[in-house]
Design a protein around this motif. Sequence first.
Motif, PDB file in Angstrom:
ATOM      1  N   ASN A 204       0.942  -1.538  -0.103  1.00 50.77           N
ATOM      2  CA  ASN A 204      -0.016  -0.205   0.122  1.00 50.77           C
ATOM      3  C   ASN A 204       0.200   1.001   0.251  1.00 50.77           C
ATOM      4  N   GLN A 205       2.121   1.388   0.320  1.00 51.01           N
ATOM      5  CA  GLN A 205       2.718   2.501   1.073  1.00 51.01           C
ATOM      6  C   GLN A 205       3.626   2.476  -0.762  1.00 51.01           C
ATOM      7  N   ILE A 206       4.218   1.598  -1.313  1.00 50.22           N
ATOM      8  CA  ILE A 206       4.413   1.577  -2.764  1.00 50.22           C
ATOM      9  C   ILE A 206       3.286   2.367  -3.582  1.00 50.22           C
ATOM     10  N   SER A 207       2.630   1.406  -3.069  1.00 51.91           N
ATOM     11  CA  SER A 207       1.435   2.461  -4.154  1.00 51.91           C
ATOM     12  C   SER A 207       1.018   3.199  -3.986  1.00 51.91           C
ATOM     13  N   ARG A 208       0.778   4.067  -3.037  1.00 52.27           N
ATOM     14  CA  ARG A 208       0.667   5.199  -2.555  1.00 52.27           C
ATOM     15  C   ARG A 208       2.200   6.792  -3.094  1.00 52.27           C
ATOM     16  N   LEU A 209       3.293   5.796  -2.484  1.00 56.09           N
ATOM     17  CA  LEU A 209       4.313   6.704  -2.793  1.00 56.09           C
ATOM     18  C   LEU A 209       4.912   6.768  -4.206  1.00 56.09           C
ATOM     19  N   ARG A 210       4.745   5.503  -5.519  1.00 54.36           N
ATOM     20  CA  ARG A 210       4.148   5.307  -6.328  1.00 54.36           C
ATOM     21  C   ARG A 210       3.735   6.565  -7.655  1.00 54.36           C
ATOM     22  N   LYS A 211       2.505   6.985  -7.132  1.00 57.11           N
ATOM     23  CA  LYS A 211       1.438   8.390  -7.295  1.00 57.11           C
ATOM     24  C   LYS A 211       2.309   9.723  -7.279  1.00 57.11           C
ATOM     25  N   LYS A 212       3.595   9.749  -6.380  1.00 54.55           N
ATOM     26  CA  LYS A 212       3.843  11.092  -6.066  1.00 54.55           C
ATOM     27  C   LYS A 212       4.375  10.835  -6.694  1.00 54.55           C
ATOM     28  N   ILE A 213       5.942  10.064  -7.318  1.00 51.33           N
ATOM     29  CA  ILE A 213       6.474  10.546  -8.008  1.00 51.33           C
ATOM     30  C   ILE A 213       7.196  10.027  -9.059  1.00 51.33           C
ATOM     31  N   GLU A 214       6.009   8.716  -9.434  1.00 49.83           N
ATOM     32  CA  GLU A 214       6.236   8.075 -10.994  1.00 49.83           C
ATOM     33  C   GLU A 214       5.608   8.916 -12.360  1.00 49.83           C
ATOM     34  N   GLU A 215       5.864   8.537 -13.226  1.00 49.94           N
ATOM     35  CA  GLU A 215       4.616  10.254 -14.585  1.00 49.94           C
ATOM     36  C   GLU A 215       3.927   9.011 -14.240  1.00 49.94           C
ATOM     37  N   LYS A 218       0.638   3.560 -12.772  1.00 54.32           N
ATOM     38  CA  LYS A 218       0.539   2.273 -13.785  1.00 54.32           C
ATOM     39  C   LYS A 218       1.735   1.761 -13.855  1.00 54.32           C
ATOM     40  N   ASN A 219       2.560   2.249 -14.548  1.00 57.59           N
ATOM     41  CA  ASN A 219       3.617   1.802 -15.439  1.00 57.59           C
ATOM     42  C   ASN A 219       4.765   1.963 -13.893  1.00 57.59           C
ATOM     43  N   PRO A 220       5.748   1.904 -13.587  1.00 57.46           N
ATOM     44  CA  PRO A 220       6.149   2.720 -13.376  1.00 57.46           C
ATOM     45  C   PRO A 220       7.767   2.614 -13.329  1.00 57.46           C
ATOM     46  N   ARG A 221       8.224   2.940 -13.786  1.00 65.59           N
ATOM     47  CA  ARG A 221       9.650   3.324 -13.965  1.00 65.59           C
ATOM     48  C   ARG A 221      11.118   3.535 -12.736  1.00 65.59           C
ATOM     49  N   LEU A 222      10.660   3.548 -11.692  1.00 65.98           N
ATOM     50  CA  LEU A 222      11.250   4.534 -10.577  1.00 65.98           C
ATOM     51  C   LEU A 222      11.166   3.413  -9.331  1.00 65.98           C
TER      52      LEU A 222
END
Length: 239
Positions: A204-215, A218-222
């Motif tokens: 859950n934390q990774i999902s929230r963090l992705r929403k903040k730092i990933e362009e 849904k297709n994370p690059r970082l």
Amino acid sequence: MAEQQHILVVDDHDEIRDLLGRYLGQHGFQVSLADGGQQMRQVLAGASVDLVILDIMMPEEDGLSLCRYLKDNGGPPVIMLTALGEETDTIVGLEMGADDYISKPFSPRELLARVKAVIRRMSEVRPRQQTASEPEKMRFEGWTLDLNQHQLERQDGLLVPLSTSEFRLLTVFLNHTKKVLSRDQLLDMTKGREALPFDRSIDNQISRLRKKIEEDPKNPRLIKTVWGGGYSFTASVAS
């Protein structure tokens, strides 16, 4: 003697507010009470506050608006009080940077445990005196994480609020870039003895963090998912 922690309870319900004030006071905390945003700001302007307990459902300014205000202004950690069935508001509150939440009705003992856990986690990530070899800021892909101010800044200068748990998780990734970290390793490095068996909070934390730092979250690059392994942070990091 340990310094007394200062808790601010913000709730428009007199009975709940007074009950929490008495209970936390009996357990060694200094407690201030506010019935809404105006009183909350008055307390924050006149005293140092270690934690805010914030009700979501309030007239005029609701808890979500006040949570955003606190995080945008570098305020203290926040525990949200939510009613059962307010799942959407809970998720929004966490995405705005709330550090934990508890659903009504709740036992004061459970709230006390959550208060102590958040303060303990916060004390572990508070600014400390830097040595010559320790970076104060970590930079990656146009982002800057300020380790002293507990702030994440985008390339255009926008400050993105992070909860305490998100800050800890991002710091772990930046210190272990391009390594595969299992869920158990991430739990151990971010929650330690507070982690529970089968704890899925890392996802859950990774999902929230992705929403903040990933362009594109849904297709994370970082933050890459490594199937059967865990997660890997792919960006290069500079201090």
